[in-house]
Scaffold this motif. Structure first.
Motif, PDB file in Angstrom:
ATOM      1  N   UNK A   1       0.972  -1.210   0.020  1.00  0.00           N
ATOM      2  CA  UNK A   1      -0.082  -0.020  -0.002  1.00  0.00           C
ATOM      3  C   UNK A   1       0.860   1.273   0.012  1.00  0.00           C
ATOM      4  N   UNK A   2       0.447   2.314  -0.507  1.00  0.00           N
ATOM      5  CA  UNK A   2       0.929   3.695  -0.527  1.00  0.00           C
ATOM      6  C   UNK A   2      -0.006   4.339   0.595  1.00  0.00           C
ATOM      7  N   UNK A   3       0.701   4.994   1.397  1.00  0.00           N
ATOM      8  CA  UNK A   3       0.027   5.633   2.589  1.00  0.00           C
ATOM      9  C   UNK A   3       0.337   7.270   2.508  1.00  0.00           C
ATOM     10  N   UNK A   4      -0.608   8.096   2.440  1.00  0.00           N
ATOM     11  CA  UNK A   4      -0.248   9.631   2.230  1.00  0.00           C
ATOM     12  C   UNK A   4      -1.446  10.473   2.805  1.00  0.00           C
TER      13      UNK A   4
ATOM     14  N   UNK B   1      -2.136  14.467  -1.870  1.00  0.00           N
ATOM     15  CA  UNK B   1      -2.939  13.813  -2.894  1.00  0.00           C
ATOM     16  C   UNK B   1      -2.487  14.045  -4.363  1.00  0.00           C
ATOM     17  N   UNK B   2      -2.076  15.162  -4.633  1.00  0.00           N
ATOM     18  CA  UNK B   2      -1.551  15.631  -6.121  1.00  0.00           C
ATOM     19  C   UNK B   2      -0.136  15.025  -6.235  1.00  0.00           C
TER      20      UNK B   2
ATOM     21  N   UNK C   1       2.287   6.988  -7.557  1.00  0.00           N
ATOM     22  CA  UNK C   1       1.625   5.521  -7.684  1.00  0.00           C
ATOM     23  C   UNK C   1      -0.102   5.490  -8.018  1.00  0.00           C
ATOM     24  N   UNK C   2      -0.470   4.787  -8.592  1.00  0.00           N
ATOM     25  CA  UNK C   2      -1.865   4.560  -8.928  1.00  0.00           C
ATOM     26  C   UNK C   2      -2.593   3.455  -8.137  1.00  0.00           C
ATOM     27  N   UNK C   3      -2.187   2.672  -7.633  1.00  0.00           N
ATOM     28  CA  UNK C   3      -2.979   1.640  -6.959  1.00  0.00           C
ATOM     29  C   UNK C   3      -2.520   1.274  -5.715  1.00  0.00           C
ATOM     30  N   UNK C   4      -3.392   0.727  -5.052  1.00  0.00           N
ATOM     31  CA  UNK C   4      -3.313   0.425  -3.506  1.00  0.00           C
ATOM     32  C   UNK C   4      -3.009   1.746  -2.742  1.00  0.00           C
ATOM     33  N   UNK C   5      -3.834   2.876  -2.919  1.00  0.00           N
ATOM     34  CA  UNK C   5      -3.731   4.092  -2.242  1.00  0.00           C
ATOM     35  C   UNK C   5      -4.584   4.320  -1.199  1.00  0.00           C
TER      36      UNK C   5
END
Length: 172
Positions: A127-130, A135-136, A140-144
């Protein structure tokens, strides 16, 4: 002593037993003798700088702020504030290790991600946690996984931590 705090820290000030204070989003030297604010803030006056992203930080901040009063709270008194917050209580004195690899886009989120027991990596992540304010900038484009930061979220540090812990626990 004239105390000034920011809206984000007001709940900690209240829990620490301070009743006489002013609120100012950007405290100035002429606003008071002591500022209680987030650790990343700077002011030109004496200040108690606190962190309130994790359960441990909330606990320590209440203790630290109460220490400036005549009625410093003991550990049990501070622990009583956690009674209604299941996830905050769960992560207060825990050392979870989970087999979940995450990329984290913000320093303030690293503390809470660490509490949940995720492995922070730069590649081969699940996962990418932000935070919402980046947001901008996420490439990455998946598992956000977007985590609310300061806007559009409760000022109560317990409610905020509960929400963030809950979002992360849903990944398990």
């Amino acid at each position: 002593m004239k105390i000034v705090t920011t809206p984000m820290c007001e709940e900690i000030v209240k829990l620490a037993g301070i009743r006489d204070y002013n609120i100012n989003k950007f405290p100035q030297k002429e606003d008071g003798d002591l500022a209680i604010l987030l650790s990343e803030s700077n002011v030109e006056m004496d200040a108690v700088q606190i962190k309130i992203n994790t359960s441990k930080q909330i606990f320590e901040s209440i203790k630290r702020v109460s220490a400036i009063t005549d009625n410093e709270l003991d550990d049990d008194e501070v622990l009583s504030y956690f009674a209604d917050y299941e996830l905050c209580s769960k992560y207060l004195n825990s050392n979870f290790k989970r087999d979940v690899n995450v990329k984290v886009y913000s320093e303030f989120l690293k503390d809470i991600v660490s509490d949940v027991g995720f492995n922070m990596v730069f590649e081969d992540f699940d996962y990418v946690i932000y935070p919402d304010y980046l947001k901008n900038e996420v490439s990455e484009t998946e598992n956000l996984v977007e985590i609310p930061s300061h806007n559009e979220i409760s000022k109560n540090p317990f409610d905020k931590a509960e929400l963030r812990y809950g979002i992360l626990e849903n990944l398990i």
